[in-house]
Design a protein around this motif. Structure first.
Motif, PDB file in Angstrom:
ATOM      1  N   UNK A   1      81.256 -25.701  42.832  1.00 42.77           N
ATOM      2  CA  UNK A   1      80.267 -26.665  41.976  1.00 42.77           C
ATOM      3  C   UNK A   1      79.549 -27.633  42.854  1.00 42.77           C
ATOM      4  N   UNK A   2      78.164 -27.551  42.594  1.00 47.79           N
ATOM      5  CA  UNK A   2      77.392 -28.434  43.226  1.00 47.79           C
ATOM      6  C   UNK A   2      77.107 -29.705  42.646  1.00 47.79           C
ATOM      7  N   UNK A   3      77.550 -30.850  43.484  1.00 43.47           N
ATOM      8  CA  UNK A   3      77.234 -32.028  43.018  1.00 43.47           C
ATOM      9  C   UNK A   3      76.030 -32.648  42.907  1.00 43.47           C
ATOM     10  N   UNK A   4      75.271 -33.036  41.777  1.00 48.75           N
ATOM     11  CA  UNK A   4      73.862 -33.485  41.644  1.00 48.75           C
ATOM     12  C   UNK A   4      74.025 -34.892  41.286  1.00 48.75           C
ATOM     13  N   UNK A   5      73.142 -35.623  42.218  1.00 46.16           N
ATOM     14  CA  UNK A   5      72.871 -36.848  41.885  1.00 46.16           C
ATOM     15  C   UNK A   5      71.516 -37.120  41.377  1.00 46.16           C
ATOM     16  N   UNK A   6      71.412 -37.567  40.289  1.00 46.13           N
ATOM     17  CA  UNK A   6      70.036 -37.833  39.535  1.00 46.13           C
ATOM     18  C   UNK A   6      69.605 -39.301  39.546  1.00 46.13           C
ATOM     19  N   UNK A   7      68.715 -39.643  40.589  1.00 51.16           N
ATOM     20  CA  UNK A   7      68.709 -41.310  40.759  1.00 51.16           C
ATOM     21  C   UNK A   7      67.836 -41.755  39.455  1.00 51.16           C
ATOM     22  N   UNK A   8      68.279 -43.150  39.231  1.00 48.80           N
ATOM     23  CA  UNK A   8      67.763 -43.868  38.098  1.00 48.80           C
ATOM     24  C   UNK A   8      67.341 -45.139  38.826  1.00 48.80           C
ATOM     25  N   UNK A   9      66.063 -44.960  39.483  1.00 50.36           N
ATOM     26  CA  UNK A   9      65.537 -46.158  39.955  1.00 50.36           C
ATOM     27  C   UNK A   9      65.012 -47.492  39.215  1.00 50.36           C
ATOM     28  N   UNK A  10      65.074 -48.536  39.708  1.00 50.65           N
ATOM     29  CA  UNK A  10      64.274 -49.631  38.994  1.00 50.65           C
ATOM     30  C   UNK A  10      62.845 -49.481  38.569  1.00 50.65           C
ATOM     31  N   UNK A  11      62.496 -50.067  37.440  1.00 55.11           N
ATOM     32  CA  UNK A  11      60.964 -49.869  37.154  1.00 55.11           C
ATOM     33  C   UNK A  11      60.637 -48.884  36.401  1.00 55.11           C
ATOM     34  N   UNK A  69      79.407 -45.860  45.086  1.00 54.85           N
ATOM     35  CA  UNK A  69      80.566 -45.175  44.720  1.00 54.85           C
ATOM     36  C   UNK A  69      80.512 -43.720  44.638  1.00 54.85           C
ATOM     37  N   UNK A  70      79.150 -43.101  45.471  1.00 51.53           N
ATOM     38  CA  UNK A  70      78.917 -41.870  45.728  1.00 51.53           C
ATOM     39  C   UNK A  70      79.090 -41.586  47.113  1.00 51.53           C
ATOM     40  N   UNK A  71      80.040 -41.092  47.625  1.00 51.84           N
ATOM     41  CA  UNK A  71      80.378 -41.021  48.989  1.00 51.84           C
ATOM     42  C   UNK A  71      79.671 -39.707  49.552  1.00 51.84           C
ATOM     43  N   UNK A  72      79.795 -38.715  48.783  1.00 51.78           N
ATOM     44  CA  UNK A  72      79.202 -37.470  49.168  1.00 51.78           C
ATOM     45  C   UNK A  72      78.335 -36.801  47.942  1.00 51.78           C
ATOM     46  N   UNK A  73      77.269 -35.999  48.141  1.00 53.25           N
ATOM     47  CA  UNK A  73      76.612 -35.392  47.105  1.00 53.25           C
ATOM     48  C   UNK A  73      75.980 -34.277  47.734  1.00 53.25           C
ATOM     49  N   UNK A  74      75.752 -33.164  46.824  1.00 55.40           N
ATOM     50  CA  UNK A  74      75.154 -31.940  47.230  1.00 55.40           C
ATOM     51  C   UNK A  74      73.522 -31.863  47.280  1.00 55.40           C
ATOM     52  N   UNK A  75      73.067 -32.662  46.274  1.00 55.10           N
ATOM     53  CA  UNK A  75      71.829 -32.426  45.715  1.00 55.10           C
ATOM     54  C   UNK A  75      71.333 -33.880  45.199  1.00 55.10           C
ATOM     55  N   UNK A  76      70.374 -34.447  45.457  1.00 55.57           N
ATOM     56  CA  UNK A  76      69.766 -35.610  45.155  1.00 55.57           C
ATOM     57  C   UNK A  76      68.310 -35.553  44.453  1.00 55.57           C
ATOM     58  N   UNK A  77      68.184 -35.798  43.217  1.00 55.24           N
ATOM     59  CA  UNK A  77      66.623 -35.760  42.538  1.00 55.24           C
ATOM     60  C   UNK A  77      66.371 -37.284  42.323  1.00 55.24           C
ATOM     61  N   UNK A  78      65.000 -37.178  42.728  1.00 56.15           N
ATOM     62  CA  UNK A  78      64.196 -38.514  42.587  1.00 56.15           C
ATOM     63  C   UNK A  78      63.249 -38.385  41.707  1.00 56.15           C
ATOM     64  N   UNK A  79      63.209 -39.041  40.462  1.00 55.71           N
ATOM     65  CA  UNK A  79      62.151 -38.900  39.418  1.00 55.71           C
ATOM     66  C   UNK A  79      60.806 -39.773  40.036  1.00 55.71           C
ATOM     67  N   UNK A  80      59.793 -39.362  39.372  1.00 53.29           N
ATOM     68  CA  UNK A  80      58.896 -40.204  39.515  1.00 53.29           C
ATOM     69  C   UNK A  80      58.794 -41.849  39.021  1.00 53.29           C
ATOM     70  N   UNK A  81      58.326 -42.610  39.978  1.00 55.77           N
ATOM     71  CA  UNK A  81      58.344 -43.831  39.747  1.00 55.77           C
ATOM     72  C   UNK A  81      56.958 -44.420  39.648  1.00 55.77           C
ATOM     73  N   UNK A  82      56.650 -44.896  38.196  1.00 52.83           N
ATOM     74  CA  UNK A  82      55.379 -45.217  37.938  1.00 52.83           C
ATOM     75  C   UNK A  82      55.341 -46.767  38.258  1.00 52.83           C
TER      76      UNK A  82
END
Length: 326
Positions: A1-11, A69-82
């Motif tokens: 199973x792949x661990x995916x981190x979907x980022x939630x930036x500020x703004x 709290x995320x020591x290791x992840x397989x895939x990081x997804x960065x959403x658009x920051x407007x």
């Protein structure tokens, strides 16, 4: 199973990018389970804080984990920051060392739409092909000259880093990831379910050429204005040099530095943009439009038009003409 981190930036970030990506990858898990297979993705929303207001307070997203709290992840997804780029860097700068370290540890990284600006700030796009929303291509080139911007591309992939073109092109990148990790058959099913045009590779048909004028070279601005006012006439580089009272070598160098186009490329794009507008009206034939924008050779016109838009003039008219609406 792949661990995916979907980022939630500020703004002000794209809630659509976050929710849409989560929904599409969740669909893959459900599809696999219904087929008697194990789910493939473990997704988590990851932020700098536990609760973040989005879209000017219209939404609030609660990340499940903070980056510490995320020591290791397989895939990081960065959403658009407007947000203003400098502000987004100030607000979200703590992501940068974490992204760099995760990439060194083997994680792959995905930027959606204009989050390519934030990813480029890490240096991880240096020397790599990438894309972004076509409206911001020139600004991106100026800020990150070491990145190889291929703004006509919908999806790019290089050394474990993926980028997408503008806005809802992120769905094409998600389908690309599904194909890579779950196979072509599952990707086709997902594309059909979410009505995504699979294998769409270019955002060129959607681009609107406005000319790159946010530079300060007065001579080049004068030449651009002349081209845009006289594109129907036969314009040569030598004629422009004479009008600008400058040597050809100097003129071509300054023009390319200021606009990221050669003089010929700029003239072609101005002509094609004018042709697109006429084709969209649907009142004239392709040949009439061709002559109107200064071409007399139908093959030359078709070849240039296709090079710029990834479509033939006829196909463009059929797709975008107001008369094509039923």
């Amino acid at each position: 199973m792949k661990h995916i981190s979907i980022l939630v930036p500020k703004g002000r970030v794209s809630v659509v990018n976050i929710a849409g990506t989560h929904q599409m990858l969740s669909w893959v898990n459900e599809h696999l389970q219904q087929s008697g297979r194990d789910p493939l993705f473990e997704m988590q929303l990851v932020g700098l804080e536990k609760c973040i207001d989005q879209e000017g307070g219209l939404f609030a997203i609660a990340p499940e984990y903070t980056i510490d709290k995320v020591a290791k992840t397989d895939l990081i997804i960065i959403p658009a920051i407007h947000e203003d780029f400098e502000k987004s860097l100030r607000d979200n700068g703590d992501f940068i060392p974490w992204l760099i370290q995760q990439y060194k540890n083997g994680a792959e990284i995905v930027s959606l739409c204009i989050s390519s600006f934030f990813l480029a700030a890490t240096g991880l796009l240096d020397g790599k092909p990438c894309s972004t929303h076509w409206q911001y291509a020139q600004v991106f080139r100026e800020l990150f000259p070491k990145a190889i911007l291929t703004d006509e591309k919908i999806v790019t992939e290089a050394s474990g880093i993926y980028t997408s073109g503008g806005a809802y092109a992120f769905t094409n990148l998600v389908i690309h990831l599904i194909q890579k990790y779950a196979g072509r058959e599952t990707a086709i099913m997902a594309a059909k379910g979410f009505m995504v045009d699979i294998d769409r590779s270019s955002q060129s048909p959607f681009m609107i050429f406005l000319g790159q004028k946010n530079h300060k070279d007065a001579l080049v601005l004068k030449a651009q204005a002349y081209i845009e006012e006289n594109y129907k006439a036969k314009i040569s580089v030598n004629d422009l040099c004479e009008q600008m009272a400058v040597s050809r070598r100097t003129f071509e160098r300054r023009f390319k530095n200021a606009t990221s186009n050669t003089v010929l490329q700029y003239l072609q794009r101005v002509k094609v943009e004018a042709a697109k507008k006429e084709l969209e009206k649907g009142r004239k034939t392709v040949n009439e439009v061709m002559f109107e924008v200064g071409y007399s050779d139908s093959k030359a016109f078709r070849d240039v038009f296709r090079k710029v838009t990834s479509m033939t003039p006829m196909d463009y008219q059929h797709k975008y003409s107001s008369r094509a609406v039923r």
